[in-house]
Structure formats: structure tokens, C-alpha cells
Design a protein around this motif. Structure first.
Motif, short mmCIF file in Angstrom:
data_model
loop_
_atom_site.label_atom_id
_atom_site.label_comp_id
_atom_site.label_asym_id
_atom_site.label_seq_id
_atom_site.Cartn_x
_atom_site.Cartn_y
_atom_site.Cartn_z
N UNK A 66 0.81 -1.22 0.00
CA UNK A 66 0.00 0.00 0.00
C UNK A 66 0.84 1.27 0.00
N UNK A 67 2.11 1.17 0.30
CA UNK A 67 2.94 2.38 0.43
C UNK A 67 3.90 2.59 -0.73
N UNK A 68 4.05 1.60 -1.58
CA UNK A 68 5.01 1.72 -2.67
C UNK A 68 4.43 2.49 -3.86
N UNK A 69 5.29 2.93 -4.73
CA UNK A 69 4.87 3.55 -5.98
C UNK A 69 4.79 2.44 -7.03
N UNK A 70 3.59 2.23 -7.56
CA UNK A 70 3.39 1.10 -8.47
C UNK A 70 3.52 1.52 -9.93
N UNK A 71 4.02 0.61 -10.74
CA UNK A 71 4.17 0.86 -12.17
C UNK A 71 2.84 0.65 -12.88
N UNK B 82 -0.02 -6.55 -14.82
CA UNK B 82 0.66 -7.38 -13.83
C UNK B 82 0.97 -8.77 -14.36
N UNK B 83 0.37 -9.14 -15.49
CA UNK B 83 0.61 -10.47 -16.06
C UNK B 83 1.77 -10.45 -17.04
N UNK B 84 1.67 -9.59 -18.07
CA UNK B 84 2.68 -9.60 -19.13
C UNK B 84 3.59 -8.38 -19.14
N UNK B 85 3.23 -7.33 -18.40
CA UNK B 85 4.07 -6.14 -18.35
C UNK B 85 3.74 -5.09 -19.41
N UNK C 238 2.80 -6.21 -7.86
CA UNK C 238 3.51 -5.29 -6.96
C UNK C 238 4.09 -6.04 -5.76
N UNK C 239 5.17 -5.52 -5.23
CA UNK C 239 5.77 -6.10 -4.04
C UNK C 239 4.75 -6.09 -2.89
#
Length: 279
Positions: free
Chosen positions: A40-45, A49-52, A247-248
Motif C-alpha cells: 500500500x505504500x510503494x509507488x506502483x508501475x 501485472x501479467x505480461x508487463x 507489486x511487491x
């Protein structure tokens, strides 16, 4: 105040409601929980989430909304863990897994429709809106996952309602055009064009209200394995789509519910007497 440079940092004078249970955790459990919190705190790309992939993205619900809407509030309020980004192709693949699981759940919990019982008018309205959206999407611009949700909504309605009646000639013509369009793009038909037209023009009659299939299944889940286990089943199913860019901190065993502070409007409805739920 701790510092002003390079960023403003402030020290809270109280412990946030969600972290009050941390003091009672064993070190290994605490480490696992803190790792989950990093989600919840990270900056997500902004990638699938499957293939990028970075284009044609939309939100995909790991736990389908047709079930989540019936969860107790502590399982569905501000729950972003199970909403991820997917491209159209990957969402369609993951959606097929979900629809197969839908059939398995109906068999597992023996959810059947009583033909002599009238479904709620609200469900009829939702199905009619879905039918209108599909009939208006002549160029198939609706994302695959969203189209799948609309089709599932209409399929559930068709199964629930014993006598749909016939739509007007104009709408039936549009339904047949939709059916031809589906065949042209080599898509399987979840229902006929005439059924789609009938849903569009459906006029509910007074009757005994009944629950929709999602609600019936959630009620059965609450009486058996529990909602937390049910959510983890859907997360495990999503992993079959082989996501490589999650995401991590995203994980099957991440917490499934949340607690509500005393100032929350949901505080009185929490089922855990105010204690944070970290299942």
C-alpha cells in the motif's frame, strides 16, 4: 516535526488503528505483515501485472465484484489489494478462469434458481443496463473483461427469470445484429440475440424477491469456509494466469479484512469489536 529537508517528515502522536495489533505479533508474523503493508505504500508501475504491457490497461478484480459486493463491510471497504492492472488480452484470459470457477461454485454450493420466484427489480435494471451497453457496442470497443462482466450479468438474469417474453421488433433486430457481430469476430455466444433483446425490454412483474447467485454463494461461504478463505481461493486462482509483474507485497496470504477506528462510520458494524483483523 522531524525534518523539513529534503521532504517534510512528521511524527504521529498516536498509533494508527491498523497497527495496534502489531505489538502482540511474533517477530516472524510481524515481518510478514510489514512486508504485506509495503503493497500500500510503494509507488506502483502502470503496467499489466501479467505480461508487463503498458497500453490498453484497465482494472481487473481478482475477486469478482459479483461476489465482493455481498461481503461484510470489513472485507470490501477500501480494499485495493485485489484490484490490479491488466491489459485486454490478459484480462480476458484471467476472466475465463473466473467464469469456470463460477460454474464450480454453483455446483459446490448447489445454487439453483427457483423458476417460480421473482428476482428483485434492481437486478432486472442492472441486467437491462448491461443489455443496453452490449447492443450499443457495435464495434466491440468495450474491454474484454468488462464485456465478460456484462455477459455474465445477463446470463445470470436469463437463468433466473423463467419468462422473459419477447422484445420489440426493433430491439430484436439489434439483437440479431449483435449475434452476427459476435460470430464475425469468432466469439462464443453466451446467449442468443433474441434473449439479449428480451432482457433489454424486460418488464418485471410483482413477485417474491430472491437473491442473485452471487449473494447465495456468499451466504453459503459465510456458513462454511468463511469469507477470508474464499478471497484467498480467488487470489490462488489468479496466479494460474501466471502474473510476472505483481507489486511487491501482493500475496495470497495478505490480510483480507480491515479494522475500523472509533471515528469511522463503519465502526459499529465491525464484527470484531474494534480489534484490527489481520486474517
Amino acid at each position: 516535526m522531524i525534518s523539513l529537508h529534503p521532504l517534510v517528515q512528521a511524527q504521529l502522536l498516536f498509533e494508527p488503528e491498523g497497527r495496534k495489533a502489531y505489538a502482540d505479533m511474533a517477530p516472524a508474523e510481524l515481518q510478514k505483515q510489514q512486508q504485506a503493508d509495503s503493497f500500500y505504500t510503494q509507488q506502483r508501475a502502470n503496467v499489466c501485472v501479467v505480461c508487463g504491457a503498458a497500453a490498453n490497461l484497465h482494472r481487473f478484480h481478482v475477486v469478482p465484484s459479483r461476489y465482493r459486493r455481498h461481503f461484510p463491510v470489513e472485507f470490501k471497504s477500501h480494499a485495493s489489494h485485489d484490484v490490479v492492472l491488466c491489459c485486454v488480452a490478459c484480462a480476458e484470459g484471467a476472466g475465463k478462469l473466473q467464469y469456470q470457477r463460477d460454474k464450480e461454485l454453483k455446483d459446490r454450493y448447489r445454487v439453483k434458481h427457483d423458476e417460480h420466484t421473482q428476482i428483485p427489480e434492481t437486478q432486472a435494471k442492472v441486467a437491462q443496463k448491461a443489455a443496453k451497453a452490449l447492443l450499443g457496442d457495435t464495434r466491440f470497443k468495450i474491454p474484454a473483461a468488462r464485456r465478460g462482466d456484462l455477459e455474465q450479468c445477463i446470463s445470470d438474469f436469463v437463468e433466473s427469470e423463467a419468462s422473459l417474453g419477447a422484445g420489440t421488433e426493433l430491439v430484436r433486430k439489434a439483437g440479431r445484429a449483435w449475434e452476427d457481430g459476435m460470430r464475425a469476430v469468432d466469439r462464443s455466444l453466451p446467449f442468443t440475440g433474441d434473449q439479449l433483446a428480451s432482457v433489454h425490454d424486460f418488464k418485471p412483474c410483482p413477485g417474491i424477491p430472491r437473491s442473485d447467485p452471487g449473494q447465495l454463494i456468499v451466504q453459503a461461504v459465510e456458513a462454511s469456509c468463511g469469507v477470508a478463505h474464499f478471497i484467498k481461493e480467488w487470489r490462488t486462482l489468479f496466479l494460474q494466469a501466471e502474473p510476472r509483474f505483481l507489486p511487491q507485497g501482493w500475496g495470497v496470504d495478505s490480510k483480507t479484512s480491515r479494522a475500523f477506528g472509533k471515528h469511522s462510520r463503519f465502526h459499529c458494524t465491525s464484527t470484531d469489536s474494534g480489534k484490527p483483523q489481520l486474517a
